[in-house]
Design a protein around this motif. Structure first.
Motif, PDB file in Angstrom:
ATOM      1  N   VAL B  19       0.976  -2.013  -0.086  1.00 47.62           N
ATOM      2  CA  VAL B  19       0.061   0.123   0.234  1.00 47.62           C
ATOM      3  C   VAL B  19       1.405   1.457   0.183  1.00 47.62           C
ATOM      4  N   THR B  20       0.132   2.055  -0.600  1.00 46.16           N
ATOM      5  CA  THR B  20       0.843   3.149  -0.515  1.00 46.16           C
ATOM      6  C   THR B  20       0.285   4.794  -0.269  1.00 46.16           C
ATOM      7  N   LEU B  21       0.869   5.792   1.011  1.00 42.95           N
ATOM      8  CA  LEU B  21      -0.226   6.465   1.192  1.00 42.95           C
ATOM      9  C   LEU B  21       0.207   7.801   1.642  1.00 42.95           C
ATOM     10  N   ARG B  22      -0.638   8.516   0.740  1.00 43.08           N
ATOM     11  CA  ARG B  22       0.447   9.721   0.632  1.00 43.08           C
ATOM     12  C   ARG B  22       0.233  10.717   1.721  1.00 43.08           C
ATOM     13  N   CYS B  23       0.659  12.611   1.054  1.00 43.93           N
ATOM     14  CA  CYS B  23       0.816  13.528   1.972  1.00 43.93           C
ATOM     15  C   CYS B  23       1.089  15.046   1.906  1.00 43.93           C
ATOM     16  N   SER B  24       0.144  15.501   1.814  1.00 44.80           N
ATOM     17  CA  SER B  24       1.175  17.257   1.590  1.00 44.80           C
ATOM     18  C   SER B  24       1.521  17.875   2.736  1.00 44.80           C
ATOM     19  N   PRO B  25       2.395  18.577   2.401  1.00 46.07           N
ATOM     20  CA  PRO B  25       2.398  18.690   3.822  1.00 46.07           C
ATOM     21  C   PRO B  25       1.454  20.570   3.545  1.00 46.07           C
ATOM     22  N   HIS B  29       5.717  24.186   5.059  1.00 41.64           N
ATOM     23  CA  HIS B  29       6.057  23.446   5.939  1.00 41.64           C
ATOM     24  C   HIS B  29       7.726  22.318   5.351  1.00 41.64           C
ATOM     25  N   ASP B  30       8.596  22.516   5.371  1.00 42.68           N
ATOM     26  CA  ASP B  30       9.492  21.134   4.580  1.00 42.68           C
ATOM     27  C   ASP B  30       9.805  19.719   5.060  1.00 42.68           C
ATOM     28  N   THR B  31       9.069  19.314   6.517  1.00 41.05           N
ATOM     29  CA  THR B  31       9.874  18.292   7.031  1.00 41.05           C
ATOM     30  C   THR B  31       8.195  17.393   7.791  1.00 41.05           C
ATOM     31  N   VAL B  32       8.071  16.440   7.258  1.00 34.73           N
ATOM     32  CA  VAL B  32       7.469  15.410   7.201  1.00 34.73           C
ATOM     33  C   VAL B  32       7.319  14.102   8.047  1.00 34.73           C
ATOM     34  N   SER B  33       6.620  13.583   8.938  1.00 40.52           N
ATOM     35  CA  SER B  33       6.853  12.818  10.194  1.00 40.52           C
ATOM     36  C   SER B  33       5.234  12.198   9.835  1.00 40.52           C
ATOM     37  N   GLU B  51      14.380  17.151   3.418  1.00 42.66           N
ATOM     38  CA  GLU B  51      15.266  17.062   2.267  1.00 42.66           C
ATOM     39  C   GLU B  51      16.010  15.930   1.942  1.00 42.66           C
ATOM     40  N   GLU B  52      14.529  15.728   1.749  1.00 43.47           N
ATOM     41  CA  GLU B  52      14.435  13.788   0.802  1.00 43.47           C
ATOM     42  C   GLU B  52      14.936  12.324   1.350  1.00 43.47           C
ATOM     43  N   GLU B  53      14.973  12.807   2.748  1.00 47.62           N
ATOM     44  CA  GLU B  53      16.247  11.440   3.143  1.00 47.62           C
ATOM     45  C   GLU B  53      15.411  11.540   4.875  1.00 47.62           C
ATOM     46  N   ASN B  71       9.146  18.714  -3.971  1.00 51.89           N
ATOM     47  CA  ASN B  71       7.944  19.867  -3.432  1.00 51.89           C
ATOM     48  C   ASN B  71       7.676  19.554  -2.001  1.00 51.89           C
ATOM     49  N   TYR B  72       8.736  18.279  -0.867  1.00 46.77           N
ATOM     50  CA  TYR B  72       7.714  18.349   0.113  1.00 46.77           C
ATOM     51  C   TYR B  72       7.067  17.432   0.447  1.00 46.77           C
ATOM     52  N   SER B  73       6.081  16.764  -0.276  1.00 48.48           N
ATOM     53  CA  SER B  73       5.239  15.981  -0.331  1.00 48.48           C
ATOM     54  C   SER B  73       6.284  14.478   0.777  1.00 48.48           C
ATOM     55  N   SER B  74       4.775  13.676   0.566  1.00 45.50           N
ATOM     56  CA  SER B  74       5.862  12.665   0.830  1.00 45.50           C
ATOM     57  C   SER B  74       4.431  11.466   1.016  1.00 45.50           C
TER      58      SER B  74
END
Lengths: 114, 115
Positions: B19-25, B29-33, B51-53, B71-74
């Motif tokens: 499964v893949t779940l998606r998030c837009s901050p 904001h630049d950090t996603v948890s 920073e994509e890591e 674009n900071y989404s995750s």
């Protein structure tokens, strides 16, 4: 492992002031104390945050004693819509400056009665 | 100003699937948890991206992986789904560029049911 301890549940009546106390004996020097509110099937919502002494905003007050080993969230004149789970959080700093994660416990289930 | 958004709202998968779940901050904001919340429990930290890591990781197996885009989404990916993966998955965003990087804003979550 949760870094905070809080009562599992509390009941209150509409119009009363509610105080929820949280214990965080191992809080680190650079930790902030944050409280979140969560309704069923929703994401947690930020209530208030503080480092020491007293912080007040439009919805709550946060009291932190000098040793910072505990804190008390105060909700003035609660209403039925304040029925929710309340989390007291401290965090963990990551190795990279500016990274921070929350350690959630099981929270306090507040039920406001009419 | 849109807050944190997540998709889908709900989904049902079968054991063993992926499964893949998606998030837009939140804007700015630049950090996603990512957090997993089982029924009746508090959210548990999965990992955090900046920073994509991957910058921090909780006690979750390698079946849980993620990605952050320019674009900071995750995205959160879970492979070989187990019944125990059924939970509300929460995304939270924050800004490392301010002094208030500890202020995290949560999305509404994705309810995953594994049958």
């Amino acid at each position: 492992l949760a870094k905070t301890t809080q009562p599992i549940s509390m009941d209150s009546y509409e119009g009363q002031e509610v105080n929820i106390t949280c214990s965080h004996n191992n809080i680190a020097t650079n930790d902030y104390i944050t409280w979140y509110q969560q309704f069923p099937s929703q994401g947690p919502r930020f209530i208030i945050q503080g480092y020491k002494t007293k912080v007040t905003n439009e919805v709550a007050s946060l009291f932190i004693p000098a040793d910072r080993k505990s804190s008390t969230l105060s909700l003035p004149r609660v209403s039925l819509s304040d029925t929710a789970v309340y989390y007291c959080l401290v965090g963990d700093q990551g190795a990279t400056s500016g990274t921070y994660k929350y350690i959630f416990g099981t929270g306090t289930r507040l039920k406001v009665l009419a | 100003d849109a807050g944190v958004t997540q998709s889908p709202t709900h989904l049902i998968k079968t054991r063993g699937q992926q499964v893949t779940l998606r998030c837009s901050p939140k804007s700015g904001h630049d950090t996603v948890s990512w957090y997993q919340q089982a029924l009746g429990q508090g959210p548990q930290f999965i990992f955090q991206y900046y920073e994509e890591e991957e910058r921090q990781r909780g006690n979750f197996p390698d079946r849980f992986s993620g990605h952050q885009f320019p674009n900071y989404s995750s995205e959160l990916n879970v492979n070989a789904l187990l019944l125990g993966d059924s939970a509300l998955y929460l995304c939270a965003s924050s800004s490392r560029r301010t002094a208030f990087f500890y202020e995290q804003y949560f999305g509404p979550g994705t309810r995953l049911t594994v049958t």
